[in-house]
Design an enzyme around this catalytic site. Structure first.
Site: not given
Ligand code: AMP
Length: 394
Positions: A35, A196, A352, A375
């Site tokens: 950064r 999610k 991230g 974000g």
């Molecule tokens: P996000 O911050 O929403 O982009 O989520 C990233 C996180 O999602 C990472 O730490 C991944 O390990 C997790 N992730 C990706 N695929 C899966 C899955 N099939 N089951 C559980 N966690 C997951």
């Protein structure tokens, strides 16, 4: 909005809102100075055009003054990277600070203390913003990662300056989003993954307005599959988001967007590297098993779509890439994005975890642009006007 190239910095004091919110280890050493590195071109541009710099940033989320989060800690790294002396001001406002700043000579640099030591910063306090503005002649915002926050130094302050512009980093971020969201080269493919659906639902809803293909992978895919009446075993899913998935799928149909969900997946009976593993159809995950990566057929399908794209957005991993057994899908997507870029596609990576993933696979220099704002980028993709960018046009 003015460009930094249209401003004359000669003999001027320039307030530059930077993002020096860097991570430290337990011994107080900076673990990733990217950064700071990202802010250097703007600082060097101002200095080489005869100006002086008043640098301001936040660090962490302090409640009041907290020596652990003092920006003084980054002075040695900043001096080393700039190869110049940098003065540190223990107070960001007040008569002493005002005097030092008014005596600042061309080519000199000061760094103000962590702005979030002052509660007025996050409250977008107009008096605090005015006081900060009185230190300088020109305002530059180069902290893309905080442009979605309406804070004193990121938004309120801009109204007190006639001369204001985005810094070179922010200008690049704005330009990259324009390339994606305004008249992009078609076909446009968005690859959305991560844990999610809930955290990205507004992004998906908005991007359906300009993408041709939507690839959904990672944990969020299972809520879509559940909504399609699939058996997802113990895979991650959000029961309260089934209706959202249904709405997304009908909106995609209405907008003629091709949606690609995983067909096969790699699942395990444990959330670890050491459990049993097998590839199954995503609609038939056995009880006691959870999907943790996309399978080989899906990788091939996703690669094919990515390689046929002229503009690519990627946010979120295809699986639990932090665990070696489940990194292959994310790696395959990263390689396909790099290959498409090599063949002339424009690729924008943000958020991230996708940045962490592409860096893990050593492909960070083979994509068109990696956004520095998690974000902020998601809010831009949701179609929101970001206060920190909006304030520069007023
Ligand atoms: P996000 O911050 O929403 O982009 O989520 C990233 C996180 O999602 C990472 O730490 C991944 O390990 C997790 N992730 C990706 N695929 C899966 C899955 N099939 N089951 C559980 N966690 C997951």
């Amino acid at each position: 909005m003015k460009s930094i190239n249209e401003i004359s910095f000669n003999g001027k004091k320039v307030f530059i809102r930077v993002d020096f919110n860097v991570p430290f280890n337990d011994s107080g050493e900076i673990t990733d100075s990217s950064r700071i590195v990202a802010a250097l071109p703007t600082i060097e541009y101002v200095l080489s055009n005869g100006g002086s710099c008043i640098l301001a940033s936040h660090l962490g989320r302090p409640v009041g003054k907290d020596t652990e989060l003092s920006l003084k800690k980054i002075i040695p790294e900043l001096k080393k990277l700039l190869r110049k002396d940098v003065m540190f001001l223990e107070d960001s406002t007040g008569p002493q600070t005002k005097e030092t700043c008014s005596n600042l000579q061309n080519g000199e640099i000061v760094l103000l203390e962590n702005l979030r030591f002052y509660k007025e910063e996050t409250k977008a306090d107009i008096g605090f913003a005015k006081e900060l503005s009185s230190l300088a002649d020109i305002y530059i915002n180069d902290a893309y990662g905080t442009t979605h926050r309406e804070h004193a130094s990121t938004a309120t302050i801009a109204q007190f300056f006639d001369e204001k512009a985005p810094g070179m980093l922010l200008e690049k971020e704005i330009g990259s989003l324009k390339k994606l969201m305004e008249k992009p080269n078609k076909p446009v493919t968005a690859i959305i993954g991560g844990a999610k659906v809930s955290s990205k639902i507004s992004v998906i809803a908005n991007i359906l307005g300009f993408v041709d293909n939507l690839i959904i992978g990672g944990g969020m895919a299972y809520t879509f599959i559940k909504n399609n009446r699939g058996r997802i075993g113990d895979s991650i899913f959000e029961a309260d988001r089934l209706k959202d998935c249904s709405e997304i799928l009908s909106k995609a149909k209405h907008e003629n967007v091709n949606v690609f969900l995983p067909e096969d997946i790699l699942c395990s009976n444990e959330f670890s590297n050491s459990g049993l593993q097998k590839v199954t159809n995503i609609y038939e995950v056995p009880e006691g098993w959870q999907g943790l990566d996309i399978g080989p057929k899906t990788m091939e399908k996703f690669e094919q779509v990515i390689l046929g794209s002229s503009t690519i957005l990627w946010n979120g991993p295809m699986g639990v890439f932090e665990i070696p057994s489940f990194e292959k899908g994310t790696h395959a997507v990263a390689k396909a994005v790099a290959k498409a870029t090599q063949s002339g596609a424009y690729s924008l990576i943000g958020g991230g975890d996708s940045v962490a993933a592409i860096t893990k696979f050593g492909l960070q220099n083979q994509v068109s642009f990696i956004s520095t704002g998690g974000g902020a980028m998601l809010e831009s993709l949701e179609g929101k006007l970001l206060p920190g960018i909006n304030a520069l046009s007023q």
